[in-house]
Design a protein around this motif. Structure first.
Motif, PDB file in Angstrom:
ATOM      1  N   TRP A   1      50.570  42.067  42.138  1.00  0.00           N
ATOM      2  CA  TRP A   1      50.100  42.955  41.084  1.00  0.00           C
ATOM      3  C   TRP A   1      50.650  44.353  41.318  1.00  0.00           C
ATOM      4  CZ3 TRP A   1      44.105  41.981  40.632  1.00  0.00           C
ATOM      5  CH2 TRP A   1      43.880  40.634  40.287  1.00  0.00           C
TER       6      TRP A   1
ATOM      7  N   PRO B   1      40.129  41.925  35.163  1.00  0.00           N
ATOM      8  CA  PRO B   1      41.554  41.886  34.818  1.00  0.00           C
ATOM      9  C   PRO B   1      42.441  41.716  36.041  1.00  0.00           C
ATOM     10  CG  PRO B   1      40.776  44.140  34.796  1.00  0.00           C
ATOM     11  CD  PRO B   1      39.573  43.268  35.028  1.00  0.00           C
TER      12      PRO B   1
ATOM     13  N   GLU C   1      47.529  47.638  38.134  1.00  0.00           N
ATOM     14  CA  GLU C   1      46.733  46.425  37.904  1.00  0.00           C
ATOM     15  C   GLU C   1      45.628  46.293  38.955  1.00  0.00           C
ATOM     16  OE1 GLU C   1      50.263  43.799  35.759  1.00  0.00           O
ATOM     17  OE2 GLU C   1      50.029  43.716  37.942  1.00  0.00           O
TER      18      GLU C   1
ATOM     19  N   GLY D   1      49.011  42.096  34.182  1.00  0.00           N
ATOM     20  CA  GLY D   1      49.154  42.288  32.746  1.00  0.00           C
ATOM     21  C   GLY D   1      47.844  42.618  32.049  1.00  0.00           C
ATOM     22  N   GLY D   2      46.779  42.879  32.821  1.00  0.00           N
ATOM     23  CA  GLY D   2      45.490  43.193  32.232  1.00  0.00           C
ATOM     24  C   GLY D   2      44.732  41.985  31.729  1.00  0.00           C
ATOM     25  N   ARG D   3      45.287  40.783  31.946  1.00  0.00           N
ATOM     26  CA  ARG D   3      44.633  39.551  31.486  1.00  0.00           C
ATOM     27  C   ARG D   3      43.518  39.153  32.449  1.00  0.00           C
ATOM     28  NH1 ARG D   3      49.928  38.652  31.685  1.00  0.00           N
ATOM     29  NH2 ARG D   3      49.703  37.164  33.364  1.00  0.00           N
ATOM     30  N   PRO D   4      42.424  38.588  31.937  1.00  0.00           N
ATOM     31  CA  PRO D   4      41.350  38.114  32.817  1.00  0.00           C
ATOM     32  C   PRO D   4      41.881  37.099  33.823  1.00  0.00           C
ATOM     33  CG  PRO D   4      40.655  38.055  30.531  1.00  0.00           C
ATOM     34  CD  PRO D   4      42.124  38.351  30.529  1.00  0.00           C
ATOM     35  N   ILE D   5      41.401  37.196  35.059  1.00  0.00           N
ATOM     36  CA  ILE D   5      41.915  36.287  36.086  1.00  0.00           C
ATOM     37  C   ILE D   5      41.189  34.953  36.122  1.00  0.00           C
ATOM     38  CG2 ILE D   5      42.891  38.081  37.542  1.00  0.00           C
ATOM     39  CD1 ILE D   5      40.462  37.932  39.318  1.00  0.00           C
ATOM     40  N   HIS D   6      40.035  34.849  35.487  1.00  0.00           N
ATOM     41  CA  HIS D   6      39.293  33.584  35.441  1.00  0.00           C
ATOM     42  C   HIS D   6      39.108  32.984  36.827  1.00  0.00           C
ATOM     43  CE1 HIS D   6      39.602  33.386  31.037  1.00  0.00           C
ATOM     44  NE2 HIS D   6      40.824  33.843  31.206  1.00  0.00           N
TER      45      HIS D   6
ATOM     46  N   ASN E   1      45.252  33.046  34.989  1.00  0.00           N
ATOM     47  CA  ASN E   1      46.191  34.118  35.299  1.00  0.00           C
ATOM     48  C   ASN E   1      46.713  33.834  36.700  1.00  0.00           C
ATOM     49  OD1 ASN E   1      47.546  36.469  35.808  1.00  0.00           O
ATOM     50  ND2 ASN E   1      45.957  37.802  34.994  1.00  0.00           N
TER      51      ASN E   1
ATOM     52  N   HIS F   1      41.578  46.419  38.178  1.00  0.00           N
ATOM     53  CA  HIS F   1      40.690  45.365  38.680  1.00  0.00           C
ATOM     54  C   HIS F   1      39.515  45.990  39.434  1.00  0.00           C
ATOM     55  CE1 HIS F   1      39.650  41.338  40.106  1.00  0.00           C
ATOM     56  NE2 HIS F   1      39.442  41.888  41.290  1.00  0.00           N
TER      57      HIS F   1
ATOM     58  N   ALA G   1      35.914  37.411  34.733  1.00  0.00           N
ATOM     59  CA  ALA G   1      36.882  37.881  33.733  1.00  0.00           C
ATOM     60  C   ALA G   1      37.531  39.203  34.125  1.00  0.00           C
ATOM     61  CB  ALA G   1      36.192  38.027  32.376  1.00  0.00           C
TER      62      ALA G   1
END
Length: 135
Positions: A25, A110, A29, A113-118, A18, A33, A108
């Motif tokens: 953000w 978020p 968002e 976009g709510g996606r995991p940031i890894h 991400n 997080h 993981a």
């Protein structure tokens, strides 16, 4: 039980899967997080694995002893740098495998976009005894 430091690095430059830097953000968002982080810590409090944690301000300074009794202070680190320590968490777990499992889960959190940031987390055990040298 072994204590581990989970060191959370904020990478201003796009990194990981991400790749939207945190300063871009939305407020929602950022809130999601932070809520993820708080929920994670609360869950570990329930299992007895959480010791402490704190987010850090991006403002800071470097200080070192100068031998004259008055340590010099320099500006930095700066939020514009590629890597900034954003916070930390101390956990107390049975073994390294559990520490790695929890660090992976925390990675993981978020982001945009709510996606995991890894994100990469630095995982370091506390030094419990001086190393033994054998010859």
């Amino acid at each position: 039980m072994t204590k581990y430091l989970l060191l959370k690095h904020y990478r201003g430059a796009p990194a990981a899967v991400n790749d939207v830097p945190m300063d871009r953000w939305t407020p929602e968002e950022v809130s999601a997080h932070i809520q993820y982080m708080n929920d994670f810590a609360a869950r570990l409090e329930g299992t007895g694995e959480y010791v402490d944690g704190q987010a850090l301000s991006p403002e800071g300074m470097f200080v070192r002893y100068d031998g004259e009794g008055r340590p010099p202070v320099t500006d930095g680190p700066f939020p514009e740098t590629k890597d900034l320590i954003a916070g930390w968490m101390v956990i107390d777990v049975e073994n390294q495998e559990r520490a790695v499992e929890l660090a992976g889960e925390l990675s993981a959190a978020p982001g945009a976009g709510g996606r995991p940031i890894h994100e990469w987390l630095e995982l370091r055990p506390f030094l419990t005894a001086a190393p033994t040298v054998t010859e």
